[in-house]
Each structure stands twice: as C-alpha cells, then as structure tokens.
Design a protein around this motif. Structure first.
Motif, mmCIF file in Angstrom:
data_model
loop_
_atom_site.group_PDB
_atom_site.id
_atom_site.type_symbol
_atom_site.label_atom_id
_atom_site.label_comp_id
_atom_site.label_asym_id
_atom_site.label_seq_id
_atom_site.Cartn_x
_atom_site.Cartn_y
_atom_site.Cartn_z
ATOM 1 N N LEU A 19 -15.502 -1.339 -8.699
ATOM 2 C CA LEU A 19 -14.800 -0.426 -7.790
ATOM 3 C C LEU A 19 -13.903 -1.263 -6.892
ATOM 4 C CD1 LEU A 19 -17.821 1.804 -6.811
ATOM 5 C CD2 LEU A 19 -15.668 2.746 -7.613
ATOM 6 N N ILE A 20 -12.617 -0.937 -6.841
ATOM 7 C CA ILE A 20 -11.700 -1.652 -5.958
ATOM 8 C C ILE A 20 -10.813 -0.658 -5.226
ATOM 9 C CG2 ILE A 20 -11.701 -3.855 -7.183
ATOM 10 C CD1 ILE A 20 -9.156 -3.018 -8.608
ATOM 11 N N GLY A 21 -10.234 -1.121 -4.128
ATOM 12 C CA GLY A 21 -9.390 -0.259 -3.300
ATOM 13 C C GLY A 21 -9.591 -0.610 -1.842
ATOM 14 N N ASP A 22 -8.751 -0.058 -0.994
ATOM 15 C CA ASP A 22 -8.816 -0.359 0.430
ATOM 16 C C ASP A 22 -10.158 0.037 1.040
ATOM 17 O OD1 ASP A 22 -6.223 -1.221 0.192
ATOM 18 O OD2 ASP A 22 -5.373 0.198 1.630
ATOM 19 N N SER A 23 -10.415 -0.525 2.203
ATOM 20 C CA SER A 23 -11.629 -0.183 2.947
ATOM 21 C C SER A 23 -11.592 1.294 3.355
ATOM 22 C CB SER A 23 -11.723 -1.068 4.188
ATOM 23 O OG SER A 23 -12.923 -0.835 4.874
ATOM 24 N N ALA A 24 -12.760 1.934 3.309
ATOM 25 C CA ALA A 24 -12.949 3.315 3.792
ATOM 26 C C ALA A 24 -12.261 4.388 2.947
ATOM 27 C CB ALA A 24 -12.511 3.447 5.250
ATOM 28 N N VAL A 25 -11.960 4.058 1.682
ATOM 29 C CA VAL A 25 -11.424 5.110 0.807
ATOM 30 C C VAL A 25 -12.557 5.893 0.143
ATOM 31 C CG1 VAL A 25 -9.226 3.947 0.345
ATOM 32 C CG2 VAL A 25 -11.194 3.536 -1.172
ATOM 33 N N GLY A 26 -13.790 5.413 0.306
ATOM 34 C CA GLY A 26 -14.939 6.152 -0.224
ATOM 35 C C GLY A 26 -15.569 5.550 -1.455
ATOM 36 N N GLU A 74 -13.455 -6.410 0.940
ATOM 37 C CA GLU A 74 -12.014 -6.141 0.960
ATOM 38 C C GLU A 74 -11.456 -6.118 2.382
ATOM 39 O OE1 GLU A 74 -13.713 -2.053 1.599
ATOM 40 O OE2 GLU A 74 -14.271 -3.854 0.492
ATOM 41 N N ARG A 75 -12.347 -5.914 3.373
ATOM 42 C CA ARG A 75 -11.874 -5.930 4.767
ATOM 43 C C ARG A 75 -11.426 -7.319 5.182
ATOM 44 N NH1 ARG A 75 -16.693 -4.330 8.091
ATOM 45 N NH2 ARG A 75 -17.796 -5.205 6.313
ATOM 46 N N PHE A 76 -11.982 -8.340 4.506
ATOM 47 C CA PHE A 76 -11.678 -9.724 4.887
ATOM 48 C C PHE A 76 -10.855 -10.427 3.817
ATOM 49 C CE2 PHE A 76 -16.004 -8.494 6.266
ATOM 50 C CZ PHE A 76 -15.736 -8.324 7.610
ATOM 51 N N LYS A 77 -10.331 -9.629 2.861
ATOM 52 C CA LYS A 77 -9.547 -10.201 1.754
ATOM 53 C C LYS A 77 -10.325 -11.331 1.077
ATOM 54 C CE LYS A 77 -5.010 -8.984 3.598
ATOM 55 N NZ LYS A 77 -5.474 -8.162 4.715
ATOM 56 N N ALA A 78 -11.624 -11.102 0.893
ATOM 57 C CA ALA A 78 -12.493 -12.169 0.400
ATOM 58 C C ALA A 78 -13.127 -11.861 -0.947
ATOM 59 C CB ALA A 78 -13.592 -12.448 1.426
ATOM 60 N N VAL A 92 -9.888 2.208 -9.562
ATOM 61 C CA VAL A 92 -9.012 1.818 -8.454
ATOM 62 C C VAL A 92 -8.880 3.044 -7.555
ATOM 63 C CG1 VAL A 92 -6.801 0.821 -7.792
ATOM 64 C CG2 VAL A 92 -7.779 0.299 -10.040
ATOM 65 N N VAL A 93 -9.461 2.955 -6.346
ATOM 66 C CA VAL A 93 -9.631 4.140 -5.509
ATOM 67 C C VAL A 93 -8.675 4.111 -4.314
ATOM 68 C CG1 VAL A 93 -11.323 5.558 -4.272
ATOM 69 C CG2 VAL A 93 -12.086 4.064 -6.148
ATOM 70 N N ILE A 96 -6.555 10.247 -0.621
ATOM 71 C CA ILE A 96 -5.379 11.127 -0.696
ATOM 72 C C ILE A 96 -4.837 11.486 0.687
ATOM 73 C CG2 ILE A 96 -6.172 12.111 -2.882
ATOM 74 C CD1 ILE A 96 -6.582 14.783 -1.091
ATOM 75 N N THR A 97 -5.612 11.224 1.750
ATOM 76 C CA THR A 97 -5.161 11.547 3.109
ATOM 77 C C THR A 97 -4.518 10.348 3.808
ATOM 78 O OG1 THR A 97 -7.207 10.965 4.305
ATOM 79 C CG2 THR A 97 -7.094 13.149 3.287
ATOM 80 N N ARG A 98 -4.434 9.205 3.114
ATOM 81 C CA ARG A 98 -3.825 8.012 3.715
ATOM 82 C C ARG A 98 -2.850 7.384 2.725
ATOM 83 N NH1 ARG A 98 -7.616 3.764 5.430
ATOM 84 N NH2 ARG A 98 -9.165 4.589 3.974
ATOM 85 N N GLN A 99 -1.573 7.606 2.973
ATOM 86 C CA GLN A 99 -0.514 7.127 2.087
ATOM 87 C C GLN A 99 -0.599 5.614 1.861
ATOM 88 O OE1 GLN A 99 1.923 8.915 0.491
ATOM 89 N NE2 GLN A 99 2.844 7.081 -0.399
ATOM 90 N N GLN A 100 -0.952 4.874 2.906
ATOM 91 C CA GLN A 100 -0.977 3.418 2.798
ATOM 92 C C GLN A 100 -1.977 2.946 1.744
ATOM 93 O OE1 GLN A 100 1.178 1.236 4.468
ATOM 94 N NE2 GLN A 100 0.353 -0.101 2.872
ATOM 95 N N THR A 101 -3.105 3.655 1.625
ATOM 96 C CA THR A 101 -4.109 3.239 0.632
ATOM 97 C C THR A 101 -3.578 3.435 -0.787
ATOM 98 O OG1 THR A 101 -5.216 5.415 0.480
ATOM 99 C CG2 THR A 101 -5.970 3.914 2.215
ATOM 100 N N PHE A 102 -2.691 4.416 -0.947
ATOM 101 C CA PHE A 102 -2.055 4.662 -2.238
ATOM 102 C C PHE A 102 -1.013 3.578 -2.525
ATOM 103 C CE2 PHE A 102 1.347 6.857 -4.725
ATOM 104 C CZ PHE A 102 0.629 7.081 -5.883
ATOM 105 N N GLU A 103 -0.254 3.222 -1.501
ATOM 106 C CA GLU A 103 0.760 2.181 -1.678
ATOM 107 C C GLU A 103 0.133 0.835 -2.008
ATOM 108 O OE1 GLU A 103 3.197 2.338 1.817
ATOM 109 O OE2 GLU A 103 3.995 4.337 1.323
#
Length: 225
Positions: A19-26, A74-78, A92-93, A96-103
């Motif tokens: 599972l990968i993707g920005d922090s707090a995407v679920g 992922e919060r620490f790019k580690a 790759v998660v 949908i409520t945060r455009q930046q996580t999609f970018e």
C-alpha cells in the motif's frame, strides 16, 4: 520421482502487495477493513512495519496475499527499498477530498518503479468516496490517470466498506492470472526442452510483456535438484 506438477499446483501461493500513497489517505483503514472488517475513525498514523496475510480463493486455488502497510514512514519520506522488495502488487491510494494527494500519485509511481525490479500489478484507489460533498478529484480524472499509466482503477470507502474487497481482489486475481500463464508457458518450454531448469514455482513478473515466459537463472538456489 518427486511430486507431480499437478500436486505442486495445489500448494499455496503467497503474493506480496504493498500500500502506498500520501499520509492520511486511509491506507491503514483500507487494510483493517479488508483484513478484519474494522474501521477506526480516529486511528493514528501507523508506527512500525505492519502487514496482514489474507487468504482468498481464485479459480479454486487458495491464494495468500501478504499486504504491507507503509507504517507511517511516508510522513518522513523514509520508505526503504526493502518495503518494495518482492512486491508483485500495489495499491496506490489517494483521498478524493484532497487534490494534492492525487497529484502526488505520480511521485509514488516513480518510487514504486525505482525500487521494484518487477512489473508490479497496480491499481489506483480513490479512497473516501463516502465524502461526496467534499470531493476535489472527479471519478473521470481518476480513470484518466489510471488509463494513462496502465493501471486498474477503483473508488473505495474504508468507512462504509464500498469496493474495499474488490480493490484487493482485483490486484491478486491479476497477479494469479499472470502467474498461471507463465506456469503454463514454462511447462510447454520443458516439454520442448527437457533440460530447461525452471521448476514452475519461481516466477518472475518482469519484462516488457508480463505474459512472456522468462527462464530463471541457472545459478543460485531457485530450482530444486
């Protein structure tokens, strides 16, 4: 003579899925919903390496999916290459409520491709589909990105369980389908060339054409005597 190839085929398969993707995407809630049918609305960021092993049946075969969670790294790019090593599937998660996580999906795909030595079966997951009023990323945009990158696509809600099982099953089923084709092709190769050393158990999902049979290296310990 050892076990027949038919006997070998009844053994479990174990696929590593990350599972990968920005922090707090679920990501953690997707995994807990899938593995334990649980959801923690106030769950804290994951700490430490975590994975769940889930069994599922595909075409009458029992498959084990070992699903790894980013563990808050992922919060620490580690996130290290060890996290990706051996992975044959990835979710790759984004939220949908945060455009930046999609970018940032493209960044995660770059990292996946950098650290993985295989062609990984990938699905783009737009999570939190229950938050319709707060949507910033359209379904059409998600589909378009997935098509451009050659990925599967699905929108999920770890909160109400929508499409969670389907997201994981899509990846695992495709991995199994690719492996099945490779095993059949390797068996054909062995019929044509009895000296071919593949044993049908070690299957590498790589190359431009994932359906292309690859001969395992004759050195190393991949094959039984």
């Amino acid at each position: 003579m050892g076990a027949s190839s038919e006997d070998e085929q009844t053994e479990d398969y174990l696929f590593k899925v990350v599972l990968i993707g920005d922090s707090a995407v679920g990501k953690s809630n997707l995994l807990s919903r899938f593995a334990r049918n649980e959801f923690y609305p106030s769950s804290k960021s994951t700490i430490g390496v975590e994975f769940q092993t889930q069994k599922m049946e595909i075409n009458g075969k029992e498959i084990k999916a070992q699903i790894w969670d980013t563990a808050g790294q992922e919060r620490f790019k580690a996130i290290t290459s060890a996290y990706y090593r051996g992975a044959v599937g990835a979710l790759v998660v984004y939220d949908i409520t945060r455009q930046q996580t999609f970018e940032n999906v493209s960044k995660w795909l770059d990292e996946l491709h950098t650290h993985s030595d295989m062609n990984v079966v990938t699905i783009l997951v737009g999570n939190k589909s229950d938050l319709k009023d707060a949507r910033e990323v359209s379904t059409a945009d998600g589909k378009a990105l997935a098509e451009a990158q050659g990925m599967f696509f699905i929108e999920t809600s770890a909160l109400d369980s929508s499409n969670v099982v389907e997201a994981f099953q899509t990846v695992v089923r495709e991995i199994y389908n690719i492996l099945s084709r490779k095993v059949m092709q390797s068996q054909e190769l062995k019929k044509q060339d009895p000296d071919w050393i593949g044993n049908g158990k070690t299957v590498v999902l790589q190359g431009e054409d994932m359906g292309e049979a690859k001969e395992e290296p004759k050195s190393g310990k991949c094959c039984t005597s």
